[in-house]
Design an enzyme around this catalytic site. Structure first.
Site, PDB file in Angstrom:
ATOM      1  CB  SER A 105      -4.171  11.275  -1.109  1.00 24.08           C
ATOM      2  OG  SER A 105      -5.211  11.690  -0.288  1.00 24.08           O
ATOM      3  CB  SER A 129      -8.408  11.169  -0.379  1.00 26.73           C
ATOM      4  OG  SER A 129      -8.082  12.357  -1.045  1.00 26.73           O
TER       5      SER A 129
END
Lengths: 454, 550
Positions: A105, A129
């Site tokens: 992310s 992430s």
């Protein structure tokens, strides 16, 4: 004391997960759109104290849930390699519509470093992430040992797995930053004292002393042939140089995704309980009762990915379900951790694995599937590491046929971050990964730029 | 019998503890079987006929005691009563994202000390959990508490009741303490019905609490109130909690049910919103009676939460606690297990001593507990147990009493009345504390000396006491001199007065000579009137008896 300083080094911060003050911050989420945190995260403060210059805050998936950086409130992040010659000059490719994702992310942070906008970017790593976008964008992405870097100021997703992630252009830079950031923080009770070790990486690391493990379970379905080829290539490099390369087994790997999801949802449900609109952040107009206000505030403030995880997490934590889901997942987590421990105790120094299944996907293809399915597939290499609290680093190795970066991951035993980086540096010195600046308007490589900090 | 029941409970408790220590792997517990006979022994029972079919009350308590510390349990904001709203709130207390809990050492020490005072087993390793529910005064949406493994378990509280026909018999009772756990306090919500809004003050959010859970070993309001009173005294003596119920430092919730002895326990209700020990007794007794009435009418008792309304004296169901709450307990991931060490030797090598909580050290620091103090006072001074209760109950009174004794030759048993009746009576009437008394211990001692040596009579002494109270600073001798209150023991003077009285009351004298001795008191009264109460009564009586016997 450091021999290298980070003066005037530009720093990009993962928007919304790590709080620096005085900047209009958003968590890429309508909920805390206008919330300005009144304090700096410890990791940010440490960098600022060293003279780093904060140049901006980067885009990400909402509340760090996602592996494409496509689900943030400000829209998706584009991989800069979409615009470099190797990708662009393929037949039938239209960069404006065929651009590829950056991974997530912490996509924005990876892009900041990959596009040479910033020397360093901080991300967060809960299930990969940082390493995922690092790999897809061709930068070095380090997930330190859990507890080495303070989480004070890091908006929690899964408290027992989160760490601040470090993204740089070179392994050496990552080591320098790690040296600055690691250490006990009174404000975070889960931090541990940093091991007393050198922060400068050796120029010539001798791989003849090490044993590299190749976990057989990491031959996951969907792994592209090019990624497999890179994996073999680097394994062979080690072998030729005199290192011991062995196949090892981490038998509980197959359960890790489900286990991760249960624990992640449960912690998310708990951590998001504070977002009620009362003390800070968005508050709904509905005020017929406190309950009504809570419900509509949280409905308006969270996207459906977040809401889905909260509902699942609350379900798993119900008294009647706790034993079957949460406790069971904790036990499986222990088994996964023990897998790693056993392997490292048997003489293996580092594990070499892929970081992602393939190179970066086209945005249009990526959005065909829902967030949860995508995460399930993409996280397979990265999240067992978070569950075990181990250090891991992804290193770019080459460009794919489509002209996009492919990276590999190294995993080490807890608290051996420096050794891990030494091995990573060894790879970096030998794989010849090109810099994005090599590809100007044409596909001719220009003079290689010095990317290490001076 | 009642006293030995309490002693037996304590003995059993200690025996069980020893067994656990010596044989940790076996599970062998000697339990005392409660029989109806035990219940009958307590004369404080709600009116029961000697019939085993009668419904009796069963009471357990959940007590939240605010830890007396400078800062909160997990953050550095101050702990203070009555500060401007939201002025003692740190980022963590306001649940700002990214903030993490940092454990307060003083709070851990307070919990350990409290556990030791109740003879609890201290868990060397205890854990923190999150208890989730949504409420406006709970900023994080969860409370950090110790549900799985609290810091102390298995204790016992011994308390006393005044029983017997004249309520001067001291009965010792015990109640088991299931556990002592550390947890966060919530904020305060103030409902503004006029503007239909709720105002939230987070000053109290995050303050450290010790939750003490008492097993349902009590049977009525009086027992519960006495237990709480003793608990308050102990916590105050330890300094771990100031125990002021009206300021919210000590909050008590009662779990009440009824059953027939020998049968399984009935459905229980939780009674909340009790602001003093007095209300506690009333609330519990009301609830017991209410449940008995319900059952006798053929109804069933609901498992619910009820609030005590002090105005009506009734308990009423609380609206917002309908249905069972699932708190979705989860381990607190930001706090590693809490480890306390038995002694310095068991500290890990390289451990920072100032970061560690050492049980042995805390045990050494335990002050004299109220029950020990009371026994000591009775033994040392020969006063009655109920007097020792009064002394220990009032802050500073023991010290005052002992100070008086140091300066007078009067027997303690004769001094105690002055302290517990005259002095305490005045203090209570004017809502003053011992430290605010206008009569110092020395001054009182001086007065008592004068009475002891015969300079003034008892009744005059009382009068002088009142004078001293209001005249701020005047000593006893001064007042006696000013008002000419000295005892008249001049035999000749007394003889004359007595003669006069005898002469002017021939009928009474006649009655006395005929055998009605009580009439002598009337004559004495007349003599005292003559002398304005300053006649030595013993002497007067002797003289009058002499004069009326011939």
């Amino acid at each position: 004391m450091l021999s290298l300083t980070i003066k005037e080094v530009s720093l990009a911060l993962r928007e919304g997960r790590i709080s620096p003050t005085e900047l209009c911050r958003k968590c890429l989420n309508l909920y805390i759109l206008d919330y300005i945190p009144p304090f700096n995260a410890t990791v940010v403060q440490k960098l600022l104290d060293q003279g780093a210059v904060l140049i901006g805050k980067t885009n990400m998936d909402e509340f760090a849930m996602g592996s494409g950086s496509t689900d943030g409130a400000f829209g998706p992040v584009r991989n800069p390699w979409s615009y470099a010659a190797p990708y662009r000059e393929q037949k039938g490719v239209e960069p404006q519509s065929d651009w590829v994702i950056s991974g997530g992310s912490s996509g924005g942070s990876a892009v900041a470093v990959a596009s040479l906008t910033s020397y360093l970017a901080l991300g967060s790593d809960t299930g990969g992430s940082t390493r995922n976008p690092g790999s897809l964008c061709g930068v070095v992405a380090l997930k330190p040992t859990y507890g080495l870097l303070s989480r004070h100021g890091l908006i929690p997703l899964v408290n027992s797995m989160d760490v601040p992630g470090i993204m740089t252009r070179s392994v050496n830079d990552a080591a320098v930053v790690l040296g600055v950031l690691q250490g006990l923080d009174v404000k975070d009770s889960t931090t541990i004292p940093a091991p007393p070790s050198f922060t400068e990486l050796p120029e010539d690391f001798d791989v003849r002393n090490i044993c590299v493990g190749i976990p057989k379970e990491y031959h996951a379905p969907g792994l592209s042939d090019e990624t497999v080829a890179q994996w073999s290539r680097v394994a062979d490099m080690f072998e030729r140089a005199g290192a011991r390369v062995e196949q090892v087994s981490l038998p509980h790997t197959q359960h890790s995704i489900v286990c991760y999801h249960v624990l992640c949802c449960a912690e998310v449900a708990s951590n998001m309980a504070r977002f009620d609109g009362l003390e800070y952040g968005h508050r709904s107009e509905v005020d017929s009762s406190t309950e009504a206000m809570y419900a509509s505030t949280r409905h308006e403030g969270f996207n459906d990915v977040v809401r889905g995880r909260i509902l699942s997490g609350n379900y798993f934590l119900l008294k009647q379900n706790y034993e079957h889901y949460f406790l069971k997942a904790q036990r499986v987590r222990r088994l996964i951790t023990d897998d790693f421990r056993r392997v490292f105790r048997s003489g293996v120094d580092v594990l070499l694995t892929p970081a992602t299944l393939t190179d970066a996907t086209c945005y249009s293809d990526f959005t065909q599937e829902d967030n949860r399915t995508r995460s399930t597939q993409e996280d397979v290499f990265t999240q067992p590491v978070n569950m075990a609290g181990l250090p891991a680093v992804s290193v770019p190795t080459s460009l794919s046929r489509r002209g996009l970066p492919i990276g590999l991951q190294l995993i080490g035993p807890a608290l051996q971050d420096n050794k891990l980086l030494s091995v990573a540096r060894w790879i970096e010195q030998r794989v010849g990964f090109p810099s994005i600046s090599d590809f100007g308007e044409s596909s001719e490589p220009t003079k290689r730029e010095q990317t290490s900090a001076v | 019998m009642a006293a030995s029941c309490a002693a037996a409970s304590e003995l059993l408790h200690n025996v069980n503890k020893q067994i656990k220590l010596l044989f940790p792997k076996t599970s062998c517990v000697i339990r005392r079987i409660s029989t109806t006979a035990d219940r009958w022994d307590s004369p404080t029972q709600v009116k029961t006929k000697r019939s085993p079919q009668q419904l009796v009350g069963v009471v357990g308590l959940e007590i939240h005691a605010q830890i007396h510390s400078n800062t909160k349990l997990f953050s550095g904001s101050a702990v203070r009563f009555s500060s401007p709203p939201n002025s003692l709130v740190s980022f963590f207390d306001a649940s700002l994202p990214g903030t993490l809990p940092v454990l307060n050492k003083r709070c851990v020490e307070a919990a350990v000390m409290t556990g030791l005072a109740f003879n609890c087993t201290i868990n060397k390793k205890s854990l923190f959990d999150r208890k989730h529910y949504f409420y406006a005064d709970l900023p994080a949406g969860y409370q950090i508490t110790q549900q799985r493994r609290p810091i102390a378990v298995d204790g016992i509280l011994t308390y006393s009741l005044l029983g017997g026909l004249k309520r001067n018999q001291v009965l010792k009772k015990t109640v088991r303490i299931k556990q002592v756990q550390l947890e966060q306090d919530s904020g305060k919500s103030l409902h503004d019905d006029l503007q239909s809004q709720t105002l939230i003050d987070l000053n109290r959010a995050g303050v450290g609490l010790m939750e003490l859970v008492m097993e349902p070993d009590m049977s009525c309001g009086e027992e519960a109130a006495a237990a709480v009173r003793e608990l308050q005294l102990i916590l105050q003596a330890l300094g771990t909690c100031q125990g002021n119920m009206s300021e919210g430092q000590l909050r008590v919730d009662a779990n009440v049910s009824v059953h027939r002895p020998g049968e399984p326990l009935g459905v229980r209700t939780e009674v909340k919103n009790i602001n003093s020990a007095r209300y506690l007794a009333r609330a519990i007794d009301y609830e017991i009676q209410r449940q008995i009435d319900v059952l006798q009418r053929g109804g069933t008792v609901q498992n619910e939460t009820r609030a005590y309304d002090s105005k009506s004296g009734e308990t009423i169901p609380m609206r917002d606690k309908e249905g069972l709450q699932d708190y979705r307990f989860m381990p607190e991931p930001n706090l590693p297990p809490l480890i306390v060490y038995e002694d310095n030797a068991s500290l890990l090598p390289g451990a920072d001593v100032c970061q560690a909580v050492v049980v042995h050290e805390i045990r050494e620091r335990l002050p004299e507990l109220p029950s020990v103090k009371r026994d000591r006072l009775v033994r040392t001074y020969g006063i009655l147990p109920e007097h020792s209760f009064t002394l220990v109950n009032e802050e500073g009174l023991v010290e005052y009493f002992e100070a008086v004794l140091r300066e007078t030759k009067k027997e303690p048993r004769k001094v105690i009345g002055w302290v517990t009746n005259e002095l305490l009576g005045q203090l209570k009437q004017q809502d003053m504390s011992v430290s605010q008394s206008p009569i110092s211990a020395s001054a009182l001692a001086e007065l008592l000396e004068l009475q002891e040596t015969g300079r003034i009579s008892s009744s005059v002494a009382k009068q002088v006491f009142q004078e001293m109270w209001t005249s701020s600073g005047k000593t006893a001798p001064q007042i006696i001199q000013e008002k000419d209150l000295g005892l008249v023991s001049d035999a000749e003077q007394l003889h004359n007065i007595c003669q006069k009285v005898v002469d002017s009351n021939p009928d009474e004298v006649h009655a006395i000579r005929n055998g009605n001795k009580k009439v002598l008191n009337k004559l004495m009264g007349l003599v005292q009137k003559e002398t304005k109460g300053r006649a030595d009564p013993v002497l007067v009586r002797t003289i009058l008896q002499e004069k009326t016997s011939s």
